[in-house]
Write a protein that holds these residues in place. Structure first.
Motif, PDB file in Angstrom:
ATOM      1  N   GLU A  39       0.624  -1.002   0.192  1.00 39.03           N
ATOM      2  CA  GLU A  39      -0.200   0.057   0.108  1.00 39.03           C
ATOM      3  C   GLU A  39       1.210   1.288   0.044  1.00 39.03           C
ATOM      4  O   GLU A  39       0.524   2.052  -0.894  1.00 39.03           O
ATOM      5  CB  GLU A  39      -1.027   0.105   1.255  1.00 39.03           C
ATOM      6  N   LYS A  40       1.979   1.050   0.676  1.00 44.92           N
ATOM      7  CA  LYS A  40       2.478   2.644   0.898  1.00 44.92           C
ATOM      8  C   LYS A  40       3.227   2.282  -0.308  1.00 44.92           C
ATOM      9  O   LYS A  40       3.721   3.932  -1.272  1.00 44.92           O
ATOM     10  CB  LYS A  40       4.032   2.359   1.443  1.00 44.92           C
ATOM     11  N   VAL A  41       4.008   2.119  -0.932  1.00 49.34           N
ATOM     12  CA  VAL A  41       4.654   0.910  -3.069  1.00 49.34           C
ATOM     13  C   VAL A  41       3.697   1.952  -3.782  1.00 49.34           C
ATOM     14  O   VAL A  41       3.910   3.041  -4.572  1.00 49.34           O
ATOM     15  CB  VAL A  41       5.076  -0.009  -2.456  1.00 49.34           C
ATOM     16  N   ILE A  42       2.571   1.410  -3.191  1.00 49.87           N
ATOM     17  CA  ILE A  42       1.816   1.495  -4.646  1.00 49.87           C
ATOM     18  C   ILE A  42       1.147   3.064  -4.088  1.00 49.87           C
ATOM     19  O   ILE A  42       1.015   3.929  -5.429  1.00 49.87           O
ATOM     20  CB  ILE A  42      -0.251   0.958  -4.436  1.00 49.87           C
ATOM     21  N   LYS A  43       0.900   4.173  -2.884  1.00 52.98           N
ATOM     22  CA  LYS A  43       0.281   4.971  -3.385  1.00 52.98           C
ATOM     23  C   LYS A  43       2.002   6.418  -3.136  1.00 52.98           C
ATOM     24  O   LYS A  43       1.584   7.222  -2.518  1.00 52.98           O
ATOM     25  CB  LYS A  43       0.350   5.527  -1.271  1.00 52.98           C
ATOM     26  N   GLU A  44       2.589   5.644  -3.133  1.00 52.53           N
ATOM     27  CA  GLU A  44       4.318   6.570  -3.104  1.00 52.53           C
ATOM     28  C   GLU A  44       4.534   6.915  -2.250  1.00 52.53           C
ATOM     29  O   GLU A  44       5.200   8.591  -1.993  1.00 52.53           O
ATOM     30  CB  GLU A  44       4.168   7.345  -4.798  1.00 52.53           C
ATOM     31  N   GLU A  45       4.784   7.093  -1.054  1.00 53.83           N
ATOM     32  CA  GLU A  45       4.906   7.196   0.324  1.00 53.83           C
ATOM     33  C   GLU A  45       5.863   6.586   0.683  1.00 53.83           C
ATOM     34  O   GLU A  45       7.144   7.209   1.268  1.00 53.83           O
ATOM     35  CB  GLU A  45       3.867   6.781   1.316  1.00 53.83           C
ATOM     36  N   ILE A  46       6.848   5.466   0.127  1.00 53.04           N
ATOM     37  CA  ILE A  46       8.389   5.241   0.316  1.00 53.04           C
ATOM     38  C   ILE A  46       8.353   4.836  -0.998  1.00 53.04           C
ATOM     39  O   ILE A  46       7.317   4.291  -1.817  1.00 53.04           O
ATOM     40  CB  ILE A  46       8.400   4.186   1.086  1.00 53.04           C
ATOM     41  N   PRO A  47       9.741   4.565  -1.842  1.00 56.71           N
ATOM     42  CA  PRO A  47       9.855   4.071  -3.108  1.00 56.71           C
ATOM     43  C   PRO A  47      10.204   2.809  -2.533  1.00 56.71           C
ATOM     44  O   PRO A  47       9.977   1.843  -1.831  1.00 56.71           O
ATOM     45  CB  PRO A  47      11.372   4.619  -3.526  1.00 56.71           C
ATOM     46  N   ASN A  48       9.744   1.961  -4.280  1.00 59.03           N
ATOM     47  CA  ASN A  48      10.107   0.245  -3.954  1.00 59.03           C
ATOM     48  C   ASN A  48      11.782  -0.411  -4.230  1.00 59.03           C
ATOM     49  O   ASN A  48      12.357  -0.065  -5.243  1.00 59.03           O
ATOM     50  CB  ASN A  48       9.278  -0.383  -5.483  1.00 59.03           C
ATOM     51  N   GLU A  49      12.323   0.584  -2.459  1.00 57.80           N
ATOM     52  CA  GLU A  49      13.593   0.170  -2.579  1.00 57.80           C
ATOM     53  C   GLU A  49      13.703  -0.913  -1.708  1.00 57.80           C
ATOM     54  O   GLU A  49      13.348  -0.780  -0.155  1.00 57.80           O
ATOM     55  CB  GLU A  49      14.766   1.437  -3.236  1.00 57.80           C
ATOM     56  N   VAL A  50      15.512  -2.006  -1.247  1.00 57.77           N
ATOM     57  CA  VAL A  50      15.168  -2.655  -0.403  1.00 57.77           C
ATOM     58  C   VAL A  50      15.142  -1.678   1.065  1.00 57.77           C
ATOM     59  O   VAL A  50      14.722  -2.113   2.348  1.00 57.77           O
ATOM     60  CB  VAL A  50      16.228  -3.802  -0.840  1.00 57.77           C
ATOM     61  N   GLU A  51      16.216  -0.636   1.041  1.00 57.20           N
ATOM     62  CA  GLU A  51      16.576  -0.224   2.347  1.00 57.20           C
ATOM     63  C   GLU A  51      15.831   0.983   2.773  1.00 57.20           C
ATOM     64  O   GLU A  51      15.520   1.071   3.889  1.00 57.20           O
ATOM     65  CB  GLU A  51      17.770   0.446   2.074  1.00 57.20           C
ATOM     66  N   ALA A  52      14.947   1.667   1.598  1.00 58.06           N
ATOM     67  CA  ALA A  52      13.596   2.364   2.060  1.00 58.06           C
ATOM     68  C   ALA A  52      12.693   1.638   3.216  1.00 58.06           C
ATOM     69  O   ALA A  52      12.186   2.081   3.934  1.00 58.06           O
ATOM     70  CB  ALA A  52      13.549   3.322   0.924  1.00 58.06           C
ATOM     71  N   ILE A  53      12.418   0.602   2.127  1.00 62.47           N
ATOM     72  CA  ILE A  53      11.228  -0.967   2.894  1.00 62.47           C
ATOM     73  C   ILE A  53      12.070  -0.708   4.695  1.00 62.47           C
ATOM     74  O   ILE A  53      10.981  -0.652   5.431  1.00 62.47           O
ATOM     75  CB  ILE A  53      11.163  -1.354   1.921  1.00 62.47           C
ATOM     76  N   LYS A  54      13.087  -0.964   4.651  1.00 62.88           N
ATOM     77  CA  LYS A  54      13.190  -1.901   5.800  1.00 62.88           C
ATOM     78  C   LYS A  54      13.383  -0.715   6.797  1.00 62.88           C
ATOM     79  O   LYS A  54      13.396  -0.679   7.768  1.00 62.88           O
ATOM     80  CB  LYS A  54      15.063  -1.841   6.198  1.00 62.88           C
TER      81      LYS A  54
END
Length: 204
Positions: free
Chosen positions: A180-195
């Motif tokens: 949801e956060k990636v789709i809404k572009e609240e965070i980038p689709n990157e491993v470190e950003a998600i972590k």
């Protein structure tokens, strides 16, 4: 089923539906025995404006049965499970739709083909050009950060590496929140950003 499919695809579909009602033949069709008035409402529409058979069936189903009864109604027509799921999804989303706004998360979850059909049927039932939002939806689909779960930068194994927790339903729940956060572009689709987001929000 084959005969009604042919009728719905025919150039005189509106006249054919009215004839079906006037002759009383509709009463011999699965699930339509006591649906004369509802079928008459369907027959007011020119179904030729819709793109696919599934969209036309969705209009019929939308009028003649409740959302909860869609599957059993379509099963009585001996439809394939795939077709039932397609029509059921259109009708379910149509029932939830309050306007012609397209939700990014719904688009990702249901796919572009399904949401195109939902938009067309919604517009059609509101006497608007059915395909008026096609370009907008296709552009939105093309601009989604990911279009399939497999494109997400992480998976359940990453989550297990970042915590001491054992496998469990929590993985599915956290993955859903991340998507949801990636789709809404609240965070980038990157491993470190998600972590970083996972730890910041205490998701694990």
């Amino acid at each position: 089923l084959v005969e009604l499919d042919k009728l719905l695809q025919g150039p005189q579909v509106q006249q054919a539906l009215n004839l079906l009602i006037e002759t009383g033949l509709y009463a011999y069709l699965p699930g339509l025995q006591h649906k004369k008035k509802l079928l008459q409402q369907v027959a007011q529409f020119d179904l030729r404006q819709l793109t696919s058979l599934e969209e036309k069936w969705a209009v019929i189903v939308h009028y003649v049965v409740s959302v909860d009864d869609v599957e059993s109604f379509l099963r009585s027509w001996k439809m394939s499970v795939k077709r039932i799921r397609q029509i059921e999804a259109i009708v379910r989303l149509l029932a939830q739709k309050k306007n012609d706004h397209i939700d990014r998360l719904q688009l990702f979850t249901n796919g572009v083909d399904c949401m195109l059909s939902v938009s067309r049927v919604y517009n059609f039932l509101h006497y608007q050009e059915p395909r008026k939002n096609d370009g907008y939806i296709e552009e939105m689909w093309g601009n989604l950060p990911i279009q399939h779960l497999s494109q997400l930068a992480i998976n359940g194994h990453h989550l297990l590496q970042w915590t001491n927790k054992a496998k469990g339903p929590w993985i599915r729940d956290v993955m859903q929140l991340i998507v949801e956060k990636v789709i809404k572009e609240e965070i980038p689709n990157e491993v470190e950003a998600i972590k970083e987001e996972v730890h910041r929000c205490n998701l694990i």
